[in-house]
Design a protein around this motif. Structure first.
Motif, PDB file in Angstrom:
ATOM      1  N   ALA A  89       0.846  -1.199   0.000  1.00 39.14           N
ATOM      2  CA  ALA A  89       0.000   0.000   0.000  1.00 39.14           C
ATOM      3  C   ALA A  89       0.874   1.239   0.000  1.00 39.14           C
ATOM      4  CB  ALA A  89      -0.918   0.004   1.211  1.00 39.14           C
ATOM      5  N   GLU A  90       0.283   2.349  -0.430  1.00 36.90           N
ATOM      6  CA  GLU A  90       0.991   3.630  -0.434  1.00 36.90           C
ATOM      7  C   GLU A  90       0.014   4.753  -0.100  1.00 36.90           C
ATOM      8  OE1 GLU A  90       2.493   4.882  -4.237  1.00 36.90           O
ATOM      9  OE2 GLU A  90       0.705   4.176  -5.281  1.00 36.90           O
ATOM     10  N   ILE A  91       0.574   5.821   0.463  1.00 36.09           N
ATOM     11  CA  ILE A  91      -0.207   7.032   0.728  1.00 36.09           C
ATOM     12  C   ILE A  91      -0.244   7.817  -0.583  1.00 36.09           C
ATOM     13  CG2 ILE A  91      -0.349   9.174   2.057  1.00 36.09           C
ATOM     14  CD1 ILE A  91      -0.721   6.652   3.780  1.00 36.09           C
ATOM     15  N   THR A  92      -1.451   8.111  -1.066  1.00 35.72           N
ATOM     16  CA  THR A  92      -1.573   8.800  -2.355  1.00 35.72           C
ATOM     17  C   THR A  92      -1.830  10.300  -2.214  1.00 35.72           C
ATOM     18  OG1 THR A  92      -3.939   8.277  -2.443  1.00 35.72           O
ATOM     19  CG2 THR A  92      -2.420   6.741  -3.526  1.00 35.72           C
ATOM     20  N   GLU A  93      -2.421  10.714  -1.093  1.00 36.17           N
ATOM     21  CA  GLU A  93      -2.777  12.125  -0.955  1.00 36.17           C
ATOM     22  C   GLU A  93      -2.992  12.470   0.512  1.00 36.17           C
ATOM     23  OE1 GLU A  93      -6.597  14.957  -2.113  1.00 36.17           O
ATOM     24  OE2 GLU A  93      -6.356  13.045  -3.151  1.00 36.17           O
ATOM     25  N   ILE A  94      -2.665  13.691   0.867  1.00 36.95           N
ATOM     26  CA  ILE A  94      -2.998  14.219   2.192  1.00 36.95           C
ATOM     27  C   ILE A  94      -4.276  15.030   1.971  1.00 36.95           C
ATOM     28  CG2 ILE A  94      -2.307  15.726   4.083  1.00 36.95           C
ATOM     29  CD1 ILE A  94       0.299  14.062   1.975  1.00 36.95           C
ATOM     30  N   SER A  95      -5.425  14.427   2.279  1.00 32.92           N
ATOM     31  CA  SER A  95      -6.693  15.078   1.954  1.00 32.92           C
ATOM     32  C   SER A  95      -7.133  16.085   3.008  1.00 32.92           C
ATOM     33  CB  SER A  95      -7.790  14.045   1.736  1.00 32.92           C
ATOM     34  OG  SER A  95      -7.924  13.216   2.858  1.00 32.92           O
ATOM     35  N   LYS A  96      -6.640  15.937   4.234  1.00 37.13           N
ATOM     36  CA  LYS A  96      -6.984  16.911   5.282  1.00 37.13           C
ATOM     37  C   LYS A  96      -5.752  17.162   6.134  1.00 37.13           C
ATOM     38  CE  LYS A  96      -9.824  17.446   9.414  1.00 37.13           C
ATOM     39  NZ  LYS A  96     -10.700  16.735  10.350  1.00 37.13           N
ATOM     40  N   CYS A  97      -5.427  18.422   6.273  1.00 34.01           N
ATOM     41  CA  CYS A  97      -4.306  18.831   7.127  1.00 34.01           C
ATOM     42  C   CYS A  97      -4.743  20.146   7.767  1.00 34.01           C
ATOM     43  CB  CYS A  97      -3.038  19.001   6.304  1.00 34.01           C
ATOM     44  SG  CYS A  97      -1.612  19.522   7.270  1.00 34.01           S
ATOM     45  N   SER A  98      -5.400  20.053   8.907  1.00 34.85           N
ATOM     46  CA  SER A  98      -5.926  21.274   9.529  1.00 34.85           C
ATOM     47  C   SER A  98      -5.438  21.393  10.962  1.00 34.85           C
ATOM     48  CB  SER A  98      -7.459  21.279   9.479  1.00 34.85           C
ATOM     49  OG  SER A  98      -7.970  20.213  10.235  1.00 34.85           O
ATOM     50  N   GLY A  99      -5.192  22.622  11.347  1.00 31.58           N
ATOM     51  CA  GLY A  99      -4.747  22.884  12.705  1.00 31.58           C
ATOM     52  C   GLY A  99      -4.074  24.234  12.820  1.00 31.58           C
ATOM     53  N   ASP A 100      -3.370  24.414  13.920  1.00 28.21           N
ATOM     54  CA  ASP A 100      -2.677  25.667  14.214  1.00 28.21           C
ATOM     55  C   ASP A 100      -1.251  25.382  14.619  1.00 28.21           C
ATOM     56  OD1 ASP A 100      -4.928  27.464  13.974  1.00 28.21           O
ATOM     57  OD2 ASP A 100      -5.679  26.567  15.821  1.00 28.21           O
ATOM     58  N   ALA A 101      -0.360  26.264  14.193  1.00 31.88           N
ATOM     59  CA  ALA A 101       1.037  26.217  14.625  1.00 31.88           C
ATOM     60  C   ALA A 101       1.446  27.642  14.970  1.00 31.88           C
ATOM     61  CB  ALA A 101       1.933  25.651  13.531  1.00 31.88           C
ATOM     62  N   PHE A 102       2.260  27.800  16.007  1.00 33.29           N
ATOM     63  CA  PHE A 102       2.605  29.143  16.460  1.00 33.29           C
ATOM     64  C   PHE A 102       3.978  29.161  17.118  1.00 33.29           C
ATOM     65  CE2 PHE A 102      -0.074  26.873  19.413  1.00 33.29           C
ATOM     66  CZ  PHE A 102       0.694  26.856  20.568  1.00 33.29           C
ATOM     67  N   LEU A 165     -14.587  -9.992   3.871  1.00 36.74           N
ATOM     68  CA  LEU A 165     -15.037 -10.533   5.153  1.00 36.74           C
ATOM     69  C   LEU A 165     -14.507  -9.670   6.283  1.00 36.74           C
ATOM     70  CD1 LEU A 165     -14.344 -14.312   4.482  1.00 36.74           C
ATOM     71  CD2 LEU A 165     -16.538 -13.130   4.314  1.00 36.74           C
ATOM     72  N   HIS A 166     -15.130  -9.763   7.429  1.00 38.93           N
ATOM     73  CA  HIS A 166     -14.713  -8.964   8.586  1.00 38.93           C
ATOM     74  C   HIS A 166     -13.243  -9.225   8.933  1.00 38.93           C
ATOM     75  CE1 HIS A 166     -15.045  -6.724  12.275  1.00 38.93           C
ATOM     76  NE2 HIS A 166     -14.575  -7.773  12.960  1.00 38.93           N
ATOM     77  N   GLN A 167     -12.821 -10.477   8.909  1.00 43.09           N
ATOM     78  CA  GLN A 167     -11.433 -10.835   9.240  1.00 43.09           C
ATOM     79  C   GLN A 167     -10.459 -10.213   8.237  1.00 43.09           C
ATOM     80  OE1 GLN A 167     -10.588 -12.291  12.021  1.00 43.09           O
ATOM     81  NE2 GLN A 167      -8.424 -12.147  11.516  1.00 43.09           N
ATOM     82  N   GLU A 168     -10.850 -10.154   6.975  1.00 47.13           N
ATOM     83  CA  GLU A 168      -9.990  -9.567   5.938  1.00 47.13           C
ATOM     84  C   GLU A 168      -9.864  -8.048   6.141  1.00 47.13           C
ATOM     85  OE1 GLU A 168     -11.176 -12.879   2.554  1.00 47.13           O
ATOM     86  OE2 GLU A 168     -12.295 -10.992   2.668  1.00 47.13           O
ATOM     87  N   LYS A 169     -10.955  -7.419   6.508  1.00 45.90           N
ATOM     88  CA  LYS A 169     -10.905  -5.980   6.796  1.00 45.90           C
ATOM     89  C   LYS A 169      -9.993  -5.697   7.991  1.00 45.90           C
ATOM     90  CE  LYS A 169     -15.450  -4.768   4.980  1.00 45.90           C
ATOM     91  NZ  LYS A 169     -16.791  -4.279   5.284  1.00 45.90           N
ATOM     92  N   LEU A 170     -10.079  -6.552   9.006  1.00 52.51           N
ATOM     93  CA  LEU A 170      -9.206  -6.383  10.173  1.00 52.51           C
ATOM     94  C   LEU A 170      -7.744  -6.528   9.792  1.00 52.51           C
ATOM     95  CD1 LEU A 170     -11.105  -8.259  13.047  1.00 52.51           C
ATOM     96  CD2 LEU A 170     -10.764  -5.799  12.783  1.00 52.51           C
ATOM     97  N   GLN A 171      -7.417  -7.496   8.911  1.00 56.58           N
ATOM     98  CA  GLN A 171      -6.036  -7.706   8.486  1.00 56.58           C
ATOM     99  C   GLN A 171      -5.507  -6.493   7.713  1.00 56.58           C
ATOM    100  OE1 GLN A 171      -3.862 -10.172   9.299  1.00 56.58           O
ATOM    101  NE2 GLN A 171      -2.395  -8.823   8.276  1.00 56.58           N
ATOM    102  N   ILE A 172      -6.336  -5.946   6.833  1.00 55.69           N
ATOM    103  CA  ILE A 172      -5.926  -4.760   6.066  1.00 55.69           C
ATOM    104  C   ILE A 172      -5.705  -3.581   7.012  1.00 55.69           C
ATOM    105  CG2 ILE A 172      -6.700  -3.075   4.359  1.00 55.69           C
ATOM    106  CD1 ILE A 172      -8.122  -5.461   2.949  1.00 55.69           C
ATOM    107  N   SER A 173      -6.607  -3.400   7.962  1.00 58.48           N
ATOM    108  CA  SER A 173      -6.449  -2.317   8.944  1.00 58.48           C
ATOM    109  C   SER A 173      -5.167  -2.499   9.744  1.00 58.48           C
ATOM    110  CB  SER A 173      -7.649  -2.264   9.882  1.00 58.48           C
ATOM    111  OG  SER A 173      -8.797  -1.882   9.186  1.00 58.48           O
ATOM    112  N   GLN A 174      -4.890  -3.744  10.137  1.00 58.34           N
ATOM    113  CA  GLN A 174      -3.670  -4.036  10.892  1.00 58.34           C
ATOM    114  C   GLN A 174      -2.440  -3.722  10.053  1.00 58.34           C
ATOM    115  OE1 GLN A 174      -3.943  -4.859  14.074  1.00 58.34           O
ATOM    116  NE2 GLN A 174      -1.742  -4.748  14.294  1.00 58.34           N
ATOM    117  N   ASP A 175      -2.464  -4.099   8.784  1.00 56.21           N
ATOM    118  CA  ASP A 175      -1.342  -3.790   7.889  1.00 56.21           C
ATOM    119  C   ASP A 175      -1.134  -2.279   7.779  1.00 56.21           C
ATOM    120  OD1 ASP A 175      -0.909  -6.481   7.410  1.00 56.21           O
ATOM    121  OD2 ASP A 175      -1.947  -6.497   5.469  1.00 56.21           O
ATOM    122  N   MET A 176      -2.217  -1.535   7.625  1.00 56.26           N
ATOM    123  CA  MET A 176      -2.115  -0.085   7.451  1.00 56.26           C
ATOM    124  C   MET A 176      -1.597   0.614   8.703  1.00 56.26           C
ATOM    125  SD  MET A 176      -2.645   0.638   4.382  1.00 56.26           S
ATOM    126  CE  MET A 176      -2.600   2.409   4.577  1.00 56.26           C
TER     127      MET A 176
END
Length: 197
Positions: A89-102, A165-176
Protein backbone atom coordinates in the motif's frame (compact mmCIF):
# COMPACT_ATOMS: atom_id res chain seq x y z
CA UNK A 1 -15.87 77.55 50.71
CA UNK A 2 -14.04 78.51 47.52
CA UNK A 3 -11.71 80.68 49.54
CA UNK A 4 -10.82 77.71 51.78
CA UNK A 5 -9.92 75.53 48.76
CA UNK A 6 -7.76 78.25 47.20
CA UNK A 7 -5.99 78.82 50.51
CA UNK A 8 -5.35 75.08 50.85
CA UNK A 9 -3.95 74.86 47.29
CA UNK A 10 -1.70 77.85 47.87
CA UNK A 11 -0.17 76.34 51.01
CA UNK A 12 0.32 72.87 49.42
CA UNK A 13 3.88 71.85 48.52
CA UNK A 14 2.74 69.53 45.73
CA UNK A 15 3.46 71.39 42.48
CA UNK A 16 2.65 68.89 39.72
CA UNK A 17 -0.14 71.02 38.28
CA UNK A 18 1.74 74.25 38.64
CA UNK A 19 2.75 75.62 35.25
CA UNK A 20 5.02 78.36 36.49
CA UNK A 21 8.59 77.84 37.66
CA UNK A 22 9.26 78.54 41.33
CA UNK A 23 12.58 78.97 43.04
CA UNK A 24 12.23 75.62 44.90
CA UNK A 25 11.37 73.63 41.72
CA UNK A 26 13.91 71.31 40.09
CA UNK A 27 15.69 72.76 37.06
CA UNK A 28 14.34 71.82 33.63
CA UNK A 29 16.34 69.10 31.83
CA UNK A 30 18.74 70.34 29.18
CA UNK A 31 18.87 68.24 26.00
CA UNK A 32 22.31 67.09 24.94
CA UNK A 33 23.42 65.39 21.77
CA UNK A 34 24.67 61.78 22.14
CA UNK A 35 28.30 61.19 21.24
CA UNK A 36 29.75 58.08 19.58
CA UNK A 37 31.07 57.04 23.01
CA UNK A 38 27.52 57.22 24.47
CA UNK A 39 26.22 55.03 21.65
CA UNK A 40 28.96 52.42 22.13
CA UNK A 41 28.35 52.21 25.86
CA UNK A 42 24.63 51.41 25.44
CA UNK A 43 23.76 47.70 25.72
CA UNK A 44 23.06 45.95 22.42
CA UNK A 45 19.56 44.61 21.81
CA UNK A 46 20.59 42.27 18.99
CA UNK A 47 20.06 39.18 21.16
CA UNK A 48 16.38 40.00 21.65
CA UNK A 49 13.98 37.55 20.03
CA UNK A 50 10.91 38.54 18.11
CA UNK A 51 10.06 41.75 16.34
CA UNK A 52 12.03 44.98 16.32
CA UNK A 53 9.30 46.71 18.29
CA UNK A 54 9.51 44.07 21.04
CA UNK A 55 13.03 44.72 22.34
CA UNK A 56 12.03 43.78 25.88
CA UNK A 57 11.01 40.31 24.70
CA UNK A 58 7.56 40.45 26.26
CA UNK A 59 4.64 38.42 24.86
CA UNK A 60 4.58 38.06 21.08
CA UNK A 61 2.82 35.34 19.11
CA UNK A 62 3.61 34.51 15.49
CA UNK A 63 1.22 32.49 13.36
CA UNK A 64 3.00 29.66 11.50
CA UNK A 65 -0.09 27.91 10.08
CA UNK A 66 0.76 28.29 6.39
CA UNK A 67 4.35 27.14 6.77
CA UNK A 68 3.40 24.25 9.08
CA UNK A 69 0.58 22.93 6.88
CA UNK A 70 2.74 23.09 3.76
CA UNK A 71 5.67 21.44 5.52
CA UNK A 72 3.58 18.60 7.03
CA UNK A 73 2.07 17.87 3.59
CA UNK A 74 5.51 17.95 1.99
CA UNK A 75 7.02 15.58 4.57
CA UNK A 76 4.12 13.12 4.53
CA UNK A 77 4.09 12.98 0.73
CA UNK A 78 7.53 11.33 0.98
CA UNK A 79 6.36 8.48 3.23
CA UNK A 80 6.39 6.07 0.27
CA UNK A 81 4.90 2.61 0.23
CA UNK A 82 4.98 -0.43 2.48
CA UNK A 83 5.03 -4.09 1.56
CA UNK A 84 3.10 -6.46 3.80
CA UNK A 85 2.88 -10.24 3.89
CA UNK A 86 -0.41 -10.08 2.01
CA UNK A 87 0.12 -7.07 -0.23
CA UNK A 88 1.38 -3.50 -0.47
CA UNK A 89 0.00 0.00 0.00
CA UNK A 90 0.99 3.63 -0.43
CA UNK A 91 -0.21 7.03 0.73
CA UNK A 92 -1.57 8.80 -2.35
CA UNK A 93 -2.78 12.12 -0.95
CA UNK A 94 -3.00 14.22 2.19
CA UNK A 95 -6.69 15.08 1.95
CA UNK A 96 -6.98 16.91 5.28
CA UNK A 97 -4.31 18.83 7.13
CA UNK A 98 -5.93 21.27 9.53
CA UNK A 99 -4.75 22.88 12.70
CA UNK A 100 -2.68 25.67 14.21
CA UNK A 101 1.04 26.22 14.63
CA UNK A 102 2.61 29.14 16.46
CA UNK A 103 5.80 30.63 17.83
CA UNK A 104 5.47 32.52 21.09
CA UNK A 105 8.14 34.78 22.54
CA UNK A 106 7.71 35.19 26.29
CA UNK A 107 10.29 36.99 28.42
CA UNK A 108 12.80 36.69 25.61
CA UNK A 109 12.38 32.90 25.40
CA UNK A 110 11.08 31.14 22.32
CA UNK A 111 8.33 28.53 22.62
CA UNK A 112 6.68 26.70 19.75
CA UNK A 113 3.56 24.59 19.56
CA UNK A 114 0.99 23.12 17.26
CA UNK A 115 -2.22 21.11 17.17
CA UNK A 116 -3.19 19.30 13.97
CA UNK A 117 -5.51 16.66 12.51
CA UNK A 118 -4.71 14.65 9.38
CA UNK A 119 -6.50 12.44 6.90
CA UNK A 120 -4.39 10.52 4.40
CA UNK A 121 -5.76 8.67 1.37
CA UNK A 122 -4.24 5.31 0.55
CA UNK A 123 -4.50 2.66 -2.11
CA UNK A 124 -3.07 -0.79 -2.13
CA UNK A 125 -3.17 -4.33 -3.43
CA UNK A 126 -3.87 -7.29 -1.18
CA UNK A 127 -4.08 -10.94 -2.05
CA UNK A 128 -7.43 -12.00 -0.67
CA UNK A 129 -8.67 -15.55 -1.24
CA UNK A 130 -5.91 -16.04 -3.84
CA UNK A 131 -7.07 -13.01 -5.81
CA UNK A 132 -5.43 -9.56 -6.08
CA UNK A 133 -7.77 -6.83 -4.90
CA UNK A 134 -7.29 -3.07 -5.22
CA UNK A 135 -8.40 -1.43 -2.00
CA UNK A 136 -8.67 2.27 -1.23
CA UNK A 137 -9.37 4.03 2.00
CA UNK A 138 -8.36 6.69 4.48
CA UNK A 139 -6.00 6.85 7.42
CA UNK A 140 -7.21 9.34 10.04
CA UNK A 141 -4.82 10.77 12.58
CA UNK A 142 -6.95 12.52 15.19
CA UNK A 143 -5.75 15.58 17.06
CA UNK A 144 -2.07 15.51 17.94
CA UNK A 145 0.12 18.26 19.33
CA UNK A 146 3.68 19.27 20.16
CA UNK A 147 5.56 16.76 22.31
CA UNK A 148 2.81 14.12 22.18
CA UNK A 149 3.85 12.07 19.16
CA UNK A 150 4.51 8.99 21.30
CA UNK A 151 0.74 8.85 21.88
CA UNK A 152 -0.07 9.18 18.16
CA UNK A 153 -3.14 7.18 17.13
CA UNK A 154 -4.19 6.00 13.69
CA UNK A 155 -7.67 5.03 12.51
CA UNK A 156 -8.16 3.15 9.23
CA UNK A 157 -11.34 3.55 7.18
CA UNK A 158 -11.68 1.26 4.17
CA UNK A 159 -13.49 2.29 1.02
CA UNK A 160 -16.73 0.59 0.07
CA UNK A 161 -15.40 -2.95 -0.30
CA UNK A 162 -18.58 -4.99 0.04
CA UNK A 163 -17.13 -8.42 -0.74
CA UNK A 164 -14.54 -8.40 2.08
CA UNK A 165 -15.04 -10.53 5.15
CA UNK A 166 -14.71 -8.96 8.59
CA UNK A 167 -11.43 -10.83 9.24
CA UNK A 168 -9.99 -9.57 5.94
CA UNK A 169 -10.91 -5.98 6.80
CA UNK A 170 -9.21 -6.38 10.17
CA UNK A 171 -6.04 -7.71 8.49
CA UNK A 172 -5.93 -4.76 6.07
CA UNK A 173 -6.45 -2.32 8.94
CA UNK A 174 -3.67 -4.04 10.89
CA UNK A 175 -1.34 -3.79 7.89
CA UNK A 176 -2.11 -0.08 7.45
CA UNK A 177 -1.25 0.59 11.09
CA UNK A 178 2.37 -0.08 10.13
CA UNK A 179 2.34 3.37 8.53
CA UNK A 180 2.14 4.83 12.05
CA UNK A 181 5.90 4.59 12.63
CA UNK A 182 6.71 6.23 9.28
CA UNK A 183 4.24 9.06 9.92
CA UNK A 184 5.61 9.54 13.45
CA UNK A 185 9.17 9.88 12.09
CA UNK A 186 8.08 12.54 9.60
CA UNK A 187 6.19 14.46 12.29
CA UNK A 188 9.23 14.30 14.62
CA UNK A 189 11.27 15.84 11.80
CA UNK A 190 8.59 18.54 11.49
CA UNK A 191 8.83 19.26 15.26
CA UNK A 192 12.61 19.68 15.03
CA UNK A 193 12.24 22.11 12.10
CA UNK A 194 9.56 24.02 13.99
CA UNK A 195 11.86 24.42 17.02
CA UNK A 196 14.60 25.85 14.78
CA UNK A 197 12.37 28.58 13.33
Amino acid sequence: MEGAVSEKQASSSYTYWVREVREDAAPLPVPRKLTQEDLRSQPSHSSALGSVWNKAGTWEETNLNKWASDRIKELLSTVGSLVFSGGKAEITEISKCSGDAFLVTVRNKKRVGYTYELTLKFKGEWIIREEKKMIKGHVDIPEFSFGELDDLQIEVRLGEEKDLLHQEKLQISQDMRQFLQLVREKLLQFEEELKDR
